[in-house]
Design an enzyme around this catalytic site. Structure first.
Site, short mmCIF file in Angstrom:
data_model
loop_
_atom_site.label_atom_id
_atom_site.label_comp_id
_atom_site.label_asym_id
_atom_site.label_seq_id
_atom_site.Cartn_x
_atom_site.Cartn_y
_atom_site.Cartn_z
N HIS A 165 0.78 -1.14 -0.07
CA HIS A 165 0.12 -0.03 -0.02
C HIS A 165 0.80 1.29 -0.09
O HIS A 165 0.32 2.24 0.31
CB HIS A 165 -0.99 -0.10 1.00
CG HIS A 165 -1.88 -0.99 0.92
ND1 HIS A 165 -2.72 -1.46 2.07
CD2 HIS A 165 -2.54 -1.70 0.08
CE1 HIS A 165 -3.64 -2.26 1.73
NE2 HIS A 165 -3.72 -2.43 0.40
N CYS A 173 3.65 13.56 -7.29
CA CYS A 173 2.96 14.67 -7.85
C CYS A 173 1.90 14.49 -8.69
O CYS A 173 2.02 13.49 -9.53
CB CYS A 173 4.07 15.46 -8.64
SG CYS A 173 3.57 16.89 -9.27
N SER A 185 -6.88 -7.13 9.97
CA SER A 185 -8.27 -7.48 10.05
C SER A 185 -8.70 -8.56 8.74
O SER A 185 -9.89 -8.95 8.91
CB SER A 185 -9.26 -6.44 10.01
OG SER A 185 -8.80 -5.65 8.81
C1 BJW Z 1 -3.35 -6.57 16.74
C2 BJW Z 1 -2.89 -5.79 17.54
C3 BJW Z 1 -1.47 -6.43 18.20
C4 BJW Z 1 -4.38 -4.83 16.84
N1 BJW Z 1 -1.05 -7.82 17.77
N2 BJW Z 1 -2.84 -7.83 16.24
C5 BJW Z 1 -13.58 -7.15 -3.42
C6 BJW Z 1 -14.70 -7.23 -2.57
C7 BJW Z 1 -15.52 -6.20 -2.00
C8 BJW Z 1 -14.57 -4.92 -2.17
C9 BJW Z 1 -13.38 -4.91 -2.83
C10 BJW Z 1 -13.02 -6.26 -3.43
N3 BJW Z 1 -11.94 -5.76 -4.13
C11 BJW Z 1 -11.63 -4.44 -4.01
C12 BJW Z 1 -12.53 -3.94 -3.14
C13 BJW Z 1 -12.52 -2.43 -2.91
C14 BJW Z 1 -11.28 -2.38 -1.73
C15 BJW Z 1 -11.86 -3.22 -0.48
O1 BJW Z 1 -11.19 -4.18 -0.08
N4 BJW Z 1 -12.68 -2.82 0.03
C16 BJW Z 1 -13.20 -3.66 1.41
C17 BJW Z 1 -12.96 -2.80 2.58
C18 BJW Z 1 -14.63 -3.95 1.43
N5 BJW Z 1 -10.29 -2.55 -2.23
C19 BJW Z 1 -9.58 -1.54 -2.93
O2 BJW Z 1 -10.03 -0.53 -3.21
C20 BJW Z 1 -8.06 -1.68 -3.10
N6 BJW Z 1 -7.98 -1.50 -4.62
C21 BJW Z 1 -8.40 -2.28 -5.49
O3 BJW Z 1 -8.90 -3.30 -5.28
O4 BJW Z 1 -8.37 -1.72 -7.00
C22 BJW Z 1 -8.85 -2.53 -7.91
C23 BJW Z 1 -8.51 -1.71 -9.14
C24 BJW Z 1 -8.14 -2.36 -10.43
C25 BJW Z 1 -7.36 -1.66 -11.52
C26 BJW Z 1 -7.78 -0.30 -11.36
C27 BJW Z 1 -8.47 0.49 -10.38
C28 BJW Z 1 -8.82 -0.25 -9.20
C29 BJW Z 1 -7.35 -0.89 -2.38
C30 BJW Z 1 -7.07 -0.88 -1.09
C31 BJW Z 1 -6.30 0.02 -0.55
C32 BJW Z 1 -6.25 0.10 1.04
N7 BJW Z 1 -5.39 1.28 1.39
C33 BJW Z 1 -5.61 1.46 2.94
C34 BJW Z 1 -4.82 2.97 3.22
C35 BJW Z 1 -3.33 3.09 2.80
C36 BJW Z 1 -2.75 4.19 2.98
C37 BJW Z 1 -2.76 4.62 4.33
O5 BJW Z 1 -2.12 3.99 5.36
O6 BJW Z 1 -3.06 5.89 4.81
O7 BJW Z 1 -4.70 0.62 3.35
S1 BJW Z 1 -7.04 1.55 3.85
C38 BJW Z 1 -6.39 0.60 5.20
O8 BJW Z 1 -6.65 -0.65 5.32
C39 BJW Z 1 -4.84 0.51 4.98
C40 BJW Z 1 -4.50 -0.68 5.40
O9 BJW Z 1 -3.23 -1.15 4.97
C41 BJW Z 1 -5.70 -1.71 4.91
C42 BJW Z 1 -6.03 -2.72 5.94
O10 BJW Z 1 -5.86 -2.62 7.20
P1 BJW Z 1 -5.41 -3.59 8.23
O11 BJW Z 1 -3.70 -3.44 8.22
O12 BJW Z 1 -5.78 -4.82 8.40
O13 BJW Z 1 -5.75 -2.90 9.79
P2 BJW Z 1 -6.85 -2.93 10.28
O14 BJW Z 1 -7.08 -1.82 11.41
O15 BJW Z 1 -8.39 -3.23 9.81
O16 BJW Z 1 -6.79 -4.17 11.49
C43 BJW Z 1 -5.88 -4.25 12.42
C44 BJW Z 1 -5.76 -5.74 12.87
O17 BJW Z 1 -4.65 -5.83 13.98
C45 BJW Z 1 -7.09 -6.12 13.87
O18 BJW Z 1 -7.54 -7.33 13.34
C46 BJW Z 1 -6.71 -6.11 15.27
O19 BJW Z 1 -7.34 -6.98 16.18
C47 BJW Z 1 -5.13 -6.31 15.20
N8 BJW Z 1 -4.26 -6.14 16.35
N9 BJW Z 1 -3.39 -4.77 17.81
C48 BJW Z 1 -1.78 -8.55 16.90
N10 BJW Z 1 -0.82 -5.76 19.10
ZN ZN Z 2 5.44 17.79 -10.50
#
Ligand code: BJW
Ligand code: ZN
Length: 244
Positions: A121, A129, A190
């Site tokens: 990500h 830019c 998650s």
């Molecule tokens: C602990 C702990 C401890 C806490 N020890 N554990 C299919 C079905 C439905 C939807 C889609 C699909 N395919 C695509 C989509 C759409 C979308 C998506 O997935 N939506 C769903 C939410 C429904 N996906 C996208 O849009 C992706 N793009 C895409 O598919 O493009 C297609 C395309 C093709 C061609 C042309 C154009 C498009 C892109 C996804 C980008 C996600 N971006 C983010 C922001 C990044 C920038 C930033 O950081 O600011 O990424 S969103 C956010 O979620 C971030 C994270 O990397 C990501 C995942 O979150 P993560 O890491 O799992 O965190 P949490 O908070 O959810 O969970 C934390 C976990 O830790 C919890 O379980 C806790 O219990 C645990 N925990 N403390 C161990 N100490």
């Molecule tokens: Zn530029």
């Protein structure tokens, strides 16, 4: 946490595996002090983190989105990697075919010393830019917001927002590693966000064992071979012991 035989068996399986993929999410950095996305932790000034991580939010209010990123950059700049990140560095050292795929943009795996690493990500310390497309490392904490490029274009964080495509080469490399590994560790995610959420399924369908480390159950818990429900910084050092 499941202790005793399970952690001993899991440690032995990890030591035996010849090809390992680790997939990490925000949970691994939580104990370093980096907020996660979902739940109470994911709130900032009453905005939900996942609503801010969109191209639409940036287009409508770049200043607001940059305020959020700058707040996170300041916060991350004060943190350091933890025992969970370090355990993955040791794991990499002991296996020939290893890949760490992180969804985190904080750069903590890199600072811990992980080498075979894909930041799927992007990285919060890199800007892109929106005018000329130039991508560069930018660690400034004192820039005027929203920052502008030398060409005058608006800069954005070089991260992947909802609805945006992931880098194609990184995706191919990640998917190939998931398909050939014999063990996948899934830590602190998650497992809700695609396409990363489907990586453990690719591994499982190709015969890999799945080991999950999380504070709570996730959509993969019901079919993971091992689940350890405790902090990553406690479980990972028990799975990957320091060299004697
Ligand atoms: C602990 C702990 C401890 C806490 N020890 N554990 C299919 C079905 C439905 C939807 C889609 C699909 N395919 C695509 C989509 C759409 C979308 C998506 O997935 N939506 C769903 C939410 C429904 N996906 C996208 O849009 C992706 N793009 C895409 O598919 O493009 C297609 C395309 C093709 C061609 C042309 C154009 C498009 C892109 C996804 C980008 C996600 N971006 C983010 C922001 C990044 C920038 C930033 O950081 O600011 O990424 S969103 C956010 O979620 C971030 C994270 O990397 C990501 C995942 O979150 P993560 O890491 O799992 O965190 P949490 O908070 O959810 O969970 C934390 C976990 O830790 C919890 O379980 C806790 O219990 C645990 N925990 N403390 C161990 N100490
Ligand atoms: Zn530029």
């Amino acid at each position: 946490m499941v202790i005793g035989t399970d952690i001993d068996r899991a440690r032995e399986e990890l030591a035996r595996a010849e090809s390992i993929v680790a997939l990490t999410g925000a949970g691994i950095s939580a104990e370093s002090g980096v907020p996660t996305f979902r739940g109470q932790d994911g709130l900032w000034r009453n905005y939900s983190a996942t609503d801010l991580a969109t191209p639409e939010a940036f287009a409508s209010d770049p200043r607001l989105i940059w305020d959020w990123y700058q707040w996170r950059r300041e916060l991350i700049a004060k943190t350091t990697f933890n025992a969970g990140h370090s355990a993955l560095v040791r794991l990499e050292a002991g296996v020939a075919d290893f890949l760490l795929i992180t969804q985190n943009v904080d750069g903590l795996h890199k600072s811990a010393g992980s080498k075979a690493l894909i930041e799927i990500h992007g990285n919060i310390w890199t800007t892109r830019c929106t005018g000329c497309g130039e991508i560069r490392e930018d660690r400034r904490l004192d820039m005027g917001l929203p920052p502008r490029c030398r060409c005058g274009g608006l800069l954005r964080p070089d991260v992947v927002w909802f609805g945006e495509a992931l880098d194609a080469a990184a995706m191919s490399k990640a998917q190939a590693a998931c398909a050939r590994c014999d063990l996948m560790l899934v830590v602190g995610t998650s497992a809700l966000v695609q396409p990363a959420a489907s990586f453990p399924l690719i591994a499982k369908q190709n015969g890999a064992k799945i080991m999950e480390v999380n504070l709570e159950r996730t959509p993969i818990s019901s079919w993971a071979d091992y689940s350890f429900f405790d902090k990553a910084s406690l479980v990972l050092p028990r799975l990957v012991l320091p060299q004697p």
